[in-house]
Design a protein around this motif. Structure first.
Motif, PDB file in Angstrom:
ATOM      1  N   LEU A 123      -5.227   2.402   1.231  1.00 27.65           N
ATOM      2  CA  LEU A 123      -4.378   3.199   0.328  1.00 27.65           C
ATOM      3  C   LEU A 123      -2.923   3.180   0.777  1.00 27.65           C
ATOM      4  CD1 LEU A 123      -6.466   6.374  -0.540  1.00 27.65           C
ATOM      5  CD2 LEU A 123      -5.586   4.675  -2.138  1.00 27.65           C
ATOM      6  N   VAL A 124      -2.700   3.353   2.075  1.00 24.35           N
ATOM      7  CA  VAL A 124      -1.329   3.343   2.585  1.00 24.35           C
ATOM      8  C   VAL A 124      -0.689   1.971   2.376  1.00 24.35           C
ATOM      9  CG1 VAL A 124       0.072   3.486   4.682  1.00 24.35           C
ATOM     10  CG2 VAL A 124      -1.598   5.251   4.181  1.00 24.35           C
ATOM     11  N   LEU A 125      -1.448   0.913   2.569  1.00 23.65           N
ATOM     12  CA  LEU A 125      -0.902  -0.428   2.334  1.00 23.65           C
ATOM     13  C   LEU A 125      -0.553  -0.621   0.860  1.00 23.65           C
ATOM     14  CD1 LEU A 125      -3.179  -2.544   4.691  1.00 23.65           C
ATOM     15  CD2 LEU A 125      -0.817  -1.794   5.081  1.00 23.65           C
ATOM     16  N   GLY A 126      -1.388  -0.091  -0.030  1.00 25.37           N
ATOM     17  CA  GLY A 126      -1.062  -0.133  -1.459  1.00 25.37           C
ATOM     18  C   GLY A 126       0.200   0.651  -1.773  1.00 25.37           C
ATOM     19  N   LEU A 127       0.349   1.807  -1.133  1.00 20.14           N
ATOM     20  CA  LEU A 127       1.564   2.607  -1.323  1.00 20.14           C
ATOM     21  C   LEU A 127       2.790   1.891  -0.770  1.00 20.14           C
ATOM     22  CD1 LEU A 127       0.168   6.168  -0.493  1.00 20.14           C
ATOM     23  CD2 LEU A 127       0.961   5.335  -2.732  1.00 20.14           C
ATOM     24  N   LEU A 128       2.615   1.154   0.322  1.00 16.50           N
ATOM     25  CA  LEU A 128       3.725   0.375   0.871  1.00 16.50           C
ATOM     26  C   LEU A 128       4.180  -0.694  -0.112  1.00 16.50           C
ATOM     27  CD1 LEU A 128       5.641  -0.575   3.147  1.00 16.50           C
ATOM     28  CD2 LEU A 128       3.738  -1.984   3.980  1.00 16.50           C
ATOM     29  N   VAL A 129       3.244  -1.405  -0.705  1.00 14.30           N
ATOM     30  CA  VAL A 129       3.589  -2.423  -1.705  1.00 14.30           C
ATOM     31  C   VAL A 129       4.336  -1.772  -2.870  1.00 14.30           C
ATOM     32  CG1 VAL A 129       2.623  -4.026  -3.412  1.00 14.30           C
ATOM     33  CG2 VAL A 129       1.739  -4.001  -1.068  1.00 14.30           C
ATOM     34  N   ALA A 130       3.829  -0.639  -3.364  1.00 11.49           N
ATOM     35  CA  ALA A 130       4.484   0.074  -4.463  1.00 11.49           C
ATOM     36  C   ALA A 130       5.867   0.568  -4.052  1.00 11.49           C
ATOM     37  CB  ALA A 130       3.614   1.242  -4.920  1.00 11.49           C
ATOM     38  N   SER A 131       6.001   1.032  -2.817  1.00  9.89           N
ATOM     39  CA  SER A 131       7.278   1.524  -2.311  1.00  9.89           C
ATOM     40  C   SER A 131       8.320   0.402  -2.278  1.00  9.89           C
ATOM     41  CB  SER A 131       7.085   2.118  -0.915  1.00  9.89           C
ATOM     42  OG  SER A 131       8.298   2.555  -0.363  1.00  9.89           O
ATOM     43  N   ARG A 132       7.931  -0.758  -1.771  1.00  7.09           N
ATOM     44  CA  ARG A 132       8.858  -1.898  -1.699  1.00  7.09           C
ATOM     45  C   ARG A 132       9.233  -2.371  -3.104  1.00  7.09           C
ATOM     46  NH1 ARG A 132       9.914  -4.812   2.648  1.00  7.09           N
ATOM     47  NH2 ARG A 132       9.343  -3.863   4.623  1.00  7.09           N
ATOM     48  N   ARG A 133       8.250  -2.396  -3.990  1.00  8.28           N
ATOM     49  CA  ARG A 133       8.508  -2.798  -5.376  1.00  8.28           C
ATOM     50  C   ARG A 133       9.477  -1.822  -6.052  1.00  8.28           C
ATOM     51  NH1 ARG A 133       3.661  -1.405  -8.261  1.00  8.28           N
ATOM     52  NH2 ARG A 133       4.761   0.579  -8.330  1.00  8.28           N
ATOM     53  N   ASP A 134       9.210  -0.533  -5.917  1.00  9.49           N
ATOM     54  CA  ASP A 134      10.060   0.473  -6.565  1.00  9.49           C
ATOM     55  C   ASP A 134      11.450   0.515  -5.948  1.00  9.49           C
ATOM     56  OD1 ASP A 134       7.906   1.027  -8.169  1.00  9.49           O
ATOM     57  OD2 ASP A 134       7.431   2.952  -7.232  1.00  9.49           O
ATOM     58  N   ARG A 135      11.539   0.276  -4.651  1.00 11.64           N
ATOM     59  CA  ARG A 135      12.851   0.230  -3.982  1.00 11.64           C
ATOM     60  C   ARG A 135      13.669  -0.942  -4.528  1.00 11.64           C
ATOM     61  NH1 ARG A 135      17.109   2.412  -1.196  1.00 11.64           N
ATOM     62  NH2 ARG A 135      17.868   0.977   0.361  1.00 11.64           N
ATOM     63  N   ALA A 136      13.051  -2.104  -4.644  1.00 17.30           N
ATOM     64  CA  ALA A 136      13.747  -3.291  -5.158  1.00 17.30           C
ATOM     65  C   ALA A 136      14.200  -3.089  -6.601  1.00 17.30           C
ATOM     66  CB  ALA A 136      12.844  -4.514  -5.059  1.00 17.30           C
ATOM     67  N   ALA A 137      13.424  -2.326  -7.370  1.00 16.27           N
ATOM     68  CA  ALA A 137      13.764  -2.086  -8.779  1.00 16.27           C
ATOM     69  C   ALA A 137      14.687  -0.886  -8.961  1.00 16.27           C
ATOM     70  CB  ALA A 137      12.482  -1.881  -9.583  1.00 16.27           C
ATOM     71  N   GLY A 138      15.023  -0.174  -7.873  1.00 13.50           N
ATOM     72  CA  GLY A 138      15.900   0.991  -7.962  1.00 13.50           C
ATOM     73  C   GLY A 138      15.252   2.186  -8.627  1.00 13.50           C
ATOM     74  N   ARG A 139      13.936   2.290  -8.526  1.00  5.74           N
ATOM     75  CA  ARG A 139      13.215   3.371  -9.215  1.00  5.74           C
ATOM     76  C   ARG A 139      12.815   4.527  -8.310  1.00  5.74           C
ATOM     77  NH1 ARG A 139       9.991  -1.019 -12.007  1.00  5.74           N
ATOM     78  NH2 ARG A 139       8.558  -0.752 -10.256  1.00  5.74           N
ATOM     79  N   LEU A 140      13.217   4.528  -7.051  1.00  5.40           N
ATOM     80  CA  LEU A 140      12.779   5.584  -6.145  1.00  5.40           C
ATOM     81  C   LEU A 140      13.697   6.796  -6.212  1.00  5.40           C
ATOM     82  CD1 LEU A 140      11.703   3.674  -2.931  1.00  5.40           C
ATOM     83  CD2 LEU A 140      10.262   4.643  -4.705  1.00  5.40           C
ATOM     84  N   SER A 141      13.085   7.955  -6.259  1.00  4.32           N
ATOM     85  CA  SER A 141      13.837   9.207  -6.189  1.00  4.32           C
ATOM     86  C   SER A 141      12.968  10.222  -5.484  1.00  4.32           C
ATOM     87  CB  SER A 141      14.235   9.705  -7.573  1.00  4.32           C
ATOM     88  OG  SER A 141      13.088  10.024  -8.329  1.00  4.32           O
ATOM     89  N   TRP A 142      13.603  11.260  -4.952  1.00  2.13           N
ATOM     90  CA  TRP A 142      12.885  12.320  -4.266  1.00  2.13           C
ATOM     91  C   TRP A 142      13.587  13.635  -4.517  1.00  2.13           C
ATOM     92  CZ3 TRP A 142       8.305  13.223  -2.797  1.00  2.13           C
ATOM     93  CH2 TRP A 142       8.018  14.252  -1.897  1.00  2.13           C
ATOM     94  N   LYS A 143      12.858  14.569  -5.096  1.00  3.51           N
ATOM     95  CA  LYS A 143      13.405  15.885  -5.415  1.00  3.51           C
ATOM     96  C   LYS A 143      14.697  15.763  -6.218  1.00  3.51           C
ATOM     97  CE  LYS A 143      11.068  18.156  -1.655  1.00  3.51           C
ATOM     98  NZ  LYS A 143      11.111  19.011  -0.493  1.00  3.51           N
ATOM     99  N   GLY A 144      14.678  14.883  -7.205  1.00  2.00           N
ATOM    100  CA  GLY A 144      15.804  14.719  -8.114  1.00  2.00           C
ATOM    101  C   GLY A 144      16.940  13.857  -7.610  1.00  2.00           C
ATOM    102  N   ARG A 145      16.806  13.292  -6.401  1.00  2.00           N
ATOM    103  CA  ARG A 145      17.880  12.458  -5.854  1.00  2.00           C
ATOM    104  C   ARG A 145      17.399  11.017  -5.764  1.00  2.00           C
ATOM    105  NH1 ARG A 145      18.526  15.559  -0.405  1.00  2.00           N
ATOM    106  NH2 ARG A 145      16.319  15.746  -0.837  1.00  2.00           N
ATOM    107  N   LYS A 146      18.291  10.079  -6.057  1.00  2.00           N
ATOM    108  CA  LYS A 146      17.982   8.663  -5.913  1.00  2.00           C
ATOM    109  C   LYS A 146      17.840   8.329  -4.443  1.00  2.00           C
ATOM    110  CE  LYS A 146      18.088   6.109  -9.706  1.00  2.00           C
ATOM    111  NZ  LYS A 146      16.887   5.394 -10.115  1.00  2.00           N
ATOM    112  N   VAL A 147      16.866   7.488  -4.126  1.00  2.00           N
ATOM    113  CA  VAL A 147      16.650   7.075  -2.748  1.00  2.00           C
ATOM    114  C   VAL A 147      17.137   5.636  -2.589  1.00  2.00           C
ATOM    115  CG1 VAL A 147      14.915   6.646  -0.958  1.00  2.00           C
ATOM    116  CG2 VAL A 147      14.667   8.591  -2.491  1.00  2.00           C
TER     117      VAL A 147
END
Length: 199
Positions: A175-199
């Motif tokens: 599960l964590v490895l799947g989340l890592l893949v999703a995290s890298r994908r979302d970071r590259a696409a500029g889609r990450l945010s946390w508590k209303g702030r862009k990451v």
């Protein structure tokens, strides 16, 4: 602090936080090292000497997605010492409830936590043996049982649920490895945010 994990997602993923330090990082060696790359920190329960904080640049030194790690590294760079202690009898923390919170919380920072070589090693050591065991491999069974024991020892030491959760350790790592893949994908696409702030 002791991690409070309820629901299947938190029970599978949250215990890996303490497990990863206890199993993959030689903590006493890391504490004696002056290298900033050898720090471990947990922002849920963080104690910082005021003078060391000032020498490290204050709270501005923690301006990163993994702010606890950034602060500990700044303290090290400023000549200070850092360490990790078992605070499970002093404090508890419930980070996330449900898969949506677990997924969002980990995806926002996993891209910066570790890279592909570490992910490949985790898969090789903790997921592949379990898959081999399912196919009848005795070596795979030994590898799976070693993973379960490592998880059980870490859980017992930190006061979190040992059984039956430790038996699902390869699923947790997967599960964590799947989340890592999703995290890298979302970071590259500029889609990450946390508590209303862009990451």
């Amino acid at each position: 602090p002791r991690q409070l994990a309820t629901g299947w997602a938190a029970r599978l993923v949250q215990p890996l936080l303490a497990w990863s330090w206890m199993v993959t990082l030689p903590l006493r060696v890391a504490e004696r090292s002056a290298r900033p790359s050898m720090v471990a920190a947990n922002g849920q329960f963080l104690v910082v000497d005021a003078a060391a904080l000032e020498r490290a640049g204050g709270w501005a030194a923690a301006d990163a997605v993994l702010d606890d790690i950034a602060l500990a590294r700044a303290v090290r760079r400023a000549g200070g010492r850092t360490g990790v202690a078992d605070g499970s009898t002093l404090a508890t923390c419930r980070m996330y409830d449900g898969w949506d919170e677990v997924s969002a919380g980990y995806r926002k920072s996993l891209w910066s936590a570790f890279g592909i070589p570490v992910a490949a090693l985790l898969a090789l050591v903790y997921v592949v043996p379990a898959l081999a065991a399912l196919r009848g491999s005795r070596a795979g069974l030994v590898g799976y049982l070693a993973a379960v024991v490592s998880r059980a020892v870490a859980a017992g030491r930190t006061g979190t649920r040992v059984w039956p959760d430790s038996l699902a350790h390869p699923v947790s790592v997967g599960l964590v490895l799947g989340l890592l893949v999703a995290s890298r994908r979302d970071r590259a696409a500029g889609r990450l945010s946390w508590k209303g702030r862009k990451v």
